[in-house]
Design a protein around this motif. Structure first.
Motif, PDB file in Angstrom:
ATOM      1  N   ASN A  93     -15.775   1.057  -0.870  1.00  0.00           N
ATOM      2  CA  ASN A  93     -14.540   1.539  -1.472  1.00  0.00           C
ATOM      3  C   ASN A  93     -13.928   0.388  -2.272  1.00  0.00           C
ATOM      4  O   ASN A  93     -14.606  -0.595  -2.556  1.00  0.00           O
ATOM      5  CB  ASN A  93     -13.579   2.113  -0.424  1.00  0.00           C
ATOM      6  CG  ASN A  93     -13.231   1.110   0.668  1.00  0.00           C
ATOM      7  OD1 ASN A  93     -13.236  -0.098   0.443  1.00  0.00           O
ATOM      8  ND2 ASN A  93     -12.930   1.608   1.858  1.00  0.00           N
ATOM      9  N   VAL A  94     -12.682   0.499  -2.621  1.00  0.00           N
ATOM     10  CA  VAL A  94     -12.066  -0.535  -3.453  1.00  0.00           C
ATOM     11  C   VAL A  94     -12.097  -1.896  -2.766  1.00  0.00           C
ATOM     12  O   VAL A  94     -12.245  -2.935  -3.420  1.00  0.00           O
ATOM     13  CB  VAL A  94     -10.614  -0.144  -3.802  1.00  0.00           C
ATOM     14  CG1 VAL A  94      -9.914  -1.263  -4.555  1.00  0.00           C
ATOM     15  CG2 VAL A  94     -10.593   1.142  -4.621  1.00  0.00           C
ATOM     16  N   ARG A  95     -12.020  -1.896  -1.447  1.00  0.00           N
ATOM     17  CA  ARG A  95     -11.815  -3.153  -0.730  1.00  0.00           C
ATOM     18  C   ARG A  95     -13.033  -3.625   0.050  1.00  0.00           C
ATOM     19  O   ARG A  95     -13.287  -4.819   0.145  1.00  0.00           O
ATOM     20  CB  ARG A  95     -10.628  -2.993   0.239  1.00  0.00           C
ATOM     21  CG  ARG A  95      -9.358  -2.493  -0.418  1.00  0.00           C
ATOM     22  CD  ARG A  95      -8.247  -2.204   0.580  1.00  0.00           C
ATOM     23  NE  ARG A  95      -7.752  -3.421   1.180  1.00  0.00           N
ATOM     24  CZ  ARG A  95      -7.796  -3.668   2.491  1.00  0.00           C
ATOM     25  NH1 ARG A  95      -8.340  -2.794   3.295  1.00  0.00           N
ATOM     26  NH2 ARG A  95      -7.311  -4.783   2.970  1.00  0.00           N
ATOM     27  N   ASP A  96     -13.796  -2.716   0.663  1.00  0.00           N
ATOM     28  CA  ASP A  96     -14.777  -3.117   1.663  1.00  0.00           C
ATOM     29  C   ASP A  96     -16.123  -2.421   1.463  1.00  0.00           C
ATOM     30  O   ASP A  96     -16.208  -1.360   0.842  1.00  0.00           O
ATOM     31  CB  ASP A  96     -14.265  -2.760   3.074  1.00  0.00           C
ATOM     32  CG  ASP A  96     -12.900  -3.351   3.365  1.00  0.00           C
ATOM     33  OD1 ASP A  96     -12.635  -4.475   2.917  1.00  0.00           O
ATOM     34  OD2 ASP A  96     -12.098  -2.671   4.035  1.00  0.00           O
ATOM     35  N   ASP A 127      -6.026  13.256   1.952  1.00  0.00           N
ATOM     36  CA  ASP A 127      -6.207  11.886   1.487  1.00  0.00           C
ATOM     37  C   ASP A 127      -5.454  10.882   2.355  1.00  0.00           C
ATOM     38  O   ASP A 127      -5.218   9.747   1.945  1.00  0.00           O
ATOM     39  CB  ASP A 127      -5.774  11.752   0.031  1.00  0.00           C
ATOM     40  CG  ASP A 127      -4.286  12.048  -0.177  1.00  0.00           C
ATOM     41  OD1 ASP A 127      -3.615  12.493   0.783  1.00  0.00           O
ATOM     42  OD2 ASP A 127      -3.800  11.852  -1.307  1.00  0.00           O
ATOM     43  N   ARG A 128      -5.078  11.303   3.567  1.00  0.00           N
ATOM     44  CA  ARG A 128      -4.399  10.418   4.522  1.00  0.00           C
ATOM     45  C   ARG A 128      -5.188  10.394   5.827  1.00  0.00           C
ATOM     46  O   ARG A 128      -5.941  11.324   6.159  1.00  0.00           O
ATOM     47  CB  ARG A 128      -2.964  10.893   4.802  1.00  0.00           C
ATOM     48  CG  ARG A 128      -2.112  11.129   3.582  1.00  0.00           C
ATOM     49  CD  ARG A 128      -1.779   9.859   2.846  1.00  0.00           C
ATOM     50  NE  ARG A 128      -0.927   8.952   3.630  1.00  0.00           N
ATOM     51  CZ  ARG A 128      -0.478   7.776   3.151  1.00  0.00           C
ATOM     52  NH1 ARG A 128      -0.811   7.394   1.923  1.00  0.00           N
ATOM     53  NH2 ARG A 128       0.288   7.009   3.893  1.00  0.00           N
ATOM     54  N   SER A 143       0.829  -1.208   0.000  1.00  0.00           N
ATOM     55  CA  SER A 143       0.000   0.000   0.000  1.00  0.00           C
ATOM     56  C   SER A 143       0.863   1.258   0.000  1.00  0.00           C
ATOM     57  O   SER A 143       0.416   2.322   0.396  1.00  0.00           O
ATOM     58  CB  SER A 143      -0.940   0.001   1.213  1.00  0.00           C
ATOM     59  OG  SER A 143      -1.957  -0.972   1.067  1.00  0.00           O
ATOM     60  N   CYS A 203      -9.503   3.498   7.980  1.00  0.00           N
ATOM     61  CA  CYS A 203      -9.155   4.338   6.839  1.00  0.00           C
ATOM     62  C   CYS A 203     -10.410   4.738   6.065  1.00  0.00           C
ATOM     63  O   CYS A 203     -10.415   5.745   5.351  1.00  0.00           O
ATOM     64  CB  CYS A 203      -8.191   3.599   5.913  1.00  0.00           C
ATOM     65  SG  CYS A 203      -6.577   3.291   6.653  1.00  0.00           S
ATOM     66  N   ALA A 204     -11.475   3.950   6.191  1.00  0.00           N
ATOM     67  CA  ALA A 204     -12.773   4.310   5.628  1.00  0.00           C
ATOM     68  C   ALA A 204     -13.665   4.962   6.671  1.00  0.00           C
ATOM     69  O   ALA A 204     -14.368   5.944   6.382  1.00  0.00           O
ATOM     70  CB  ALA A 204     -13.456   3.065   5.057  1.00  0.00           C
ATOM     71  N   PRO A 243      -3.229   5.585   4.066  1.00  0.00           N
ATOM     72  CA  PRO A 243      -4.079   6.188   3.020  1.00  0.00           C
ATOM     73  C   PRO A 243      -5.546   6.165   3.424  1.00  0.00           C
ATOM     74  O   PRO A 243      -6.036   5.172   3.983  1.00  0.00           O
ATOM     75  CB  PRO A 243      -3.825   5.293   1.807  1.00  0.00           C
ATOM     76  CG  PRO A 243      -3.411   3.973   2.390  1.00  0.00           C
ATOM     77  CD  PRO A 243      -2.653   4.301   3.644  1.00  0.00           C
ATOM     78  N   LYS A 291      -9.482   5.792   2.636  1.00  0.00           N
ATOM     79  CA  LYS A 291     -10.225   4.937   1.705  1.00  0.00           C
ATOM     80  C   LYS A 291     -11.648   5.479   1.583  1.00  0.00           C
ATOM     81  O   LYS A 291     -12.555   5.065   2.311  1.00  0.00           O
ATOM     82  CB  LYS A 291     -10.229   3.489   2.192  1.00  0.00           C
ATOM     83  CG  LYS A 291      -8.846   2.866   2.333  1.00  0.00           C
ATOM     84  CD  LYS A 291      -8.157   2.722   0.979  1.00  0.00           C
ATOM     85  CE  LYS A 291      -6.797   2.051   1.113  1.00  0.00           C
ATOM     86  NZ  LYS A 291      -6.110   1.934  -0.188  1.00  0.00           N
ATOM     87  N   SER A 323      -7.137  -0.876   9.369  1.00  0.00           N
ATOM     88  CA  SER A 323      -7.412  -0.532   7.972  1.00  0.00           C
ATOM     89  C   SER A 323      -8.869  -0.136   7.764  1.00  0.00           C
ATOM     90  O   SER A 323      -9.171   0.694   6.901  1.00  0.00           O
ATOM     91  CB  SER A 323      -7.041  -1.701   7.054  1.00  0.00           C
ATOM     92  OG  SER A 323      -7.804  -2.860   7.372  1.00  0.00           O
TER      93      SER A 323
END
Length: 262
Positions: free
Chosen positions: A143-146, A244-245, A98, A210-211, A116, A118, A207
């Motif tokens: 998001n991209v993952r969850d 964006d962090r 990542s 992050c969202a 990052p 998310k 992680s």
């Protein structure tokens, strides 16, 4: 090689999220790291290969069944090991799938990780997801993952008892269930389910925040919040959104350390 179990996002033993941390002497085959992660049986085991002078350390994470591209609690555990053993005292940099992740420890022992963000987009849930969770969603995003599913109350988050077989069959790598906190020491609460990755419920998931952090910061109008994960072990993360962090801050304790014989 040295190996550790560390409880992350807590200052109490047997709370928070346990992670394995293996300090590699040299690069290791993926299959070997996966086998060791399965042997450790934690939701994630981190594998650290130290970098040269001025270079970032290489860091990878494996669940008992698969490699993941981002893990908060095992990164916190790794940093805690390096700080607590005197291997590091300054800001750390980890080279990961990542990108570069930086970690710092303050004079009070709080470890802050720069991850990052998310961002989520509102979406319809995949077939079977809401039925597997048995919840009444207020909002669903991805998001991209969850997937993230907001429900009305903290009590509803606590009451979630997923049908894990059905949840594993849904087209979702992982699902976060969240609500605004009713307790005074937190701003929002959550639980995290990832049966497809071999982790039915993760105790405290860096992680995921992050969202969660940008989502709740936008709703509550504050860049800095405290999120509590309502798993059986429980744990809290201080989150700060910076563009964006996301900064994720917490503590950790070493449960045991030993020598690896394989």
């Amino acid at each position: 090689m040295r190996i550790y179990t560390v409880d992350s996002f807590t200052d109490e033993f047997f709370k928070g999220n346990p992670a394995g941390v293996c300090i590699l002497d040299e690069p290791a085959p993926d299959a070997w790291m996966q086998s060791l992660a399965a042997e450790m049986r934690h939701s994630e085991t981190a594998f650290l290969l130290k970098g040269g002078v001025g270079e970032p350390h290489s860091l990878r994470w494996f669940t008992p069944t698969t490699e993941v591209i981002l893990c908060g609690h095992a990164t916190l555990a790794t940093a805690h090991v390096l700080y607590s053993t005197g291997t590091a005292s300054e800001t750390l940099e980890f080279s990961t799938k990542s990108g570069i992740l930086s970690v710092a420890k303050d004079k009070y022992g709080l470890i802050t990780m720069d991850f990052p963000a998310k961002a989520l987009q509102e979406t319809a849930p995949p077939e079977g997801l809401i039925e597997a969770l048995a919840v009444r969603p207020v909002w669903v995003g991805k998001n991209v993952r969850d997937y993230l599913v907001e429900v009305e109350s903290e009590d509803e988050v606590l009451a979630v008892s997923p049908d894990f077989r059905a949840l594993e069959a849904a087209d979702a790598r992982a699902t976060i269930v969240t609500a605004r906190a009713s307790q005074s020491d937190a701003d929002y609460v959550s639980r995290f389910f990832a049966p497809q990755g071999g982790v039915p419920e993760d105790p405290v998931t860096g992680s995921a925040h992050c969202a969660l952090a940008p989502y709740w910061s936008a709703k509550l109008g504050s860049d800095t919040l405290v999120g509590t994960q309502l798993s059986r072990r429980g744990g809290s993360i201080r989150t700060t959104v910076r563009g964006d962090r996301v900064e994720l801050a917490g503590r950790a304790v070493t449960v045991f350390s030993g020598t690896l014989h394989v």
